[in-house]
Scaffold this active site. Sequence first.
Site, PDB file in Angstrom:
ATOM      1  N   GLY A 220       0.926  -1.314   0.449  1.00  0.00           N
ATOM      2  CA  GLY A 220       0.017  -0.354   0.006  1.00  0.00           C
ATOM      3  C   GLY A 220       0.564   1.213   0.181  1.00  0.00           C
ATOM      4  O   GLY A 220       0.365   2.479   0.388  1.00  0.00           O
ATOM      5  N   GLU A 261       5.015  -7.185   0.350  1.00  0.00           N
ATOM      6  CA  GLU A 261       4.693  -7.241  -0.511  1.00  0.00           C
ATOM      7  C   GLU A 261       4.678  -6.143  -1.236  1.00  0.00           C
ATOM      8  O   GLU A 261       3.254  -6.201  -1.864  1.00  0.00           O
ATOM      9  CB  GLU A 261       3.503  -8.466  -0.809  1.00  0.00           C
ATOM     10  CG  GLU A 261       2.444  -7.984   0.424  1.00  0.00           C
ATOM     11  CD  GLU A 261       1.304  -9.271   0.838  1.00  0.00           C
ATOM     12  OE1 GLU A 261       1.925  -9.930   1.067  1.00  0.00           O
ATOM     13  OE2 GLU A 261       0.561  -8.641   0.710  1.00  0.00           O
ATOM     14  N   CYS A 330     -13.677   2.848 -28.875  1.00  0.00           N
ATOM     15  CA  CYS A 330     -15.117   3.865 -29.782  1.00  0.00           C
ATOM     16  C   CYS A 330     -16.377   4.058 -28.745  1.00  0.00           C
ATOM     17  O   CYS A 330     -17.230   2.910 -28.158  1.00  0.00           O
ATOM     18  CB  CYS A 330     -15.657   2.987 -31.092  1.00  0.00           C
ATOM     19  SG  CYS A 330     -14.829   3.500 -31.949  1.00  0.00           S
TER      20      CYS A 330
END
Length: 408
Positions: A220, A261, A330
């Site tokens: 984080g 991690e 699109c």
Amino acid sequence: MKMQPKDLLQLSEQFGSPLYVYDAEKIKSQYNRLTKAFSKVEKLRINYAMKALSNVAILQLLEGMGSGLDTVSIQEVQLGLHAGYSPERIFYTPNGVSLEEIEEVNALGVQINIDNLSILEQFGAKHPNVPVCIRINPHVMAGGNANISVGHIDSKFGISVHQLPHLVRIVENTKMNIVGIHMHTGSDILDIEVFLYAAEILFDAARHFKDLEFLDFGSGFKVPYKKDDIETDIEELGKKLSKRFNEFCTEYGKNLTLIFEPGKFLVSEAGYFLAKVNVVKQTTSTVFAGIDSGFNHLIRPMFYGSSHHIENISNPKGKERFYSVVGYICETDTFANNRRISEINEGDILSFRNAGAYCFSMASNYNSRYKPAEVLWMNGQGHLIRAHETFEDLIKGQIGLPQIADAQ
Ligand SMILES: *Cc1c(COP(=O)(O)O)cnc(C)c1O
């Protein structure tokens, strides 16, 4: 040799556009920065969260630096093994996967992490001796984007700390072997104090288990996207958390391994996405720069509202003007609104920063476009690490209309 904008321009000529380029030096320096910040912790392990960028060459680069691997699916585990990681260096932290998949990963010799009581009970009853890590949800709001904040009370991730008594009962009943406690409070932690607060909750949970070997604090870490952006002060976090962690180990009576991690922290800033301007279109309200790519290749601005810094590397010294940079998909497909960029001409190459994490790995073939090539910049040279796709890739696995004889 440090990579320069002119190197990027040369790579776009050599390998075509659109193109992903990753700077090996930057990945290395981020890895070293993190290990240095936690050098006071005796047993430190960094597991690269490969969902951020899963090219095998990147996995091998990090393997060579001593990193472990954090995986969230059995396919990621298989990619890690293919890249040369030994099973002991792979960690499996999935969410909401089946018991069968967890058993398969366990059979490969990879450390598993369980994030709900139902599977924990079933797994524990069947495999009481397997070393298991459990994912706790400390319910800490770590700030940042609502889509990537995973620690709050409504989050689907982890076992709530409020369910700890039930968790302990399951472990006692099944006599399972809990070796680690894990948390991942989600991306974009703005505040070190919030992280430290969550760490205390993890310590509290850890006191319930006697045979732990590691504590996994997830990730984080926030990285800067624009000038003056806030980023996690890793050095400060290292200082404060190492101290608390070492105190906890003393109290626990054992030198535990501290695991992180990170995905974004290791690879985000190392990545550049290069795209060519197909058309400059003046409307009554803005000037559009339409590029030869779209959210099929870089979805973060449309999906998370993230802002990637954009440079015109074909005209770096040009007079700055305001542009809306859009893709060729699109439907609404905007990379940036009202962005100051040095004057853009058709054919110019735009470089998007922070394109290492969650860019290629979230790319798709929407609009039946090919996924771009990937290049690793290493020792002053660009090396192709994934060829761009071809028509064969689009039809691979497709059978076509079944040939059924007409009924009489
Ligand atoms: C995605 C993820 C990470 C990596 O998050 P970053 O914000 O990219 O560092 C770490 N741990 C787990 C369990 C994840 O799902």
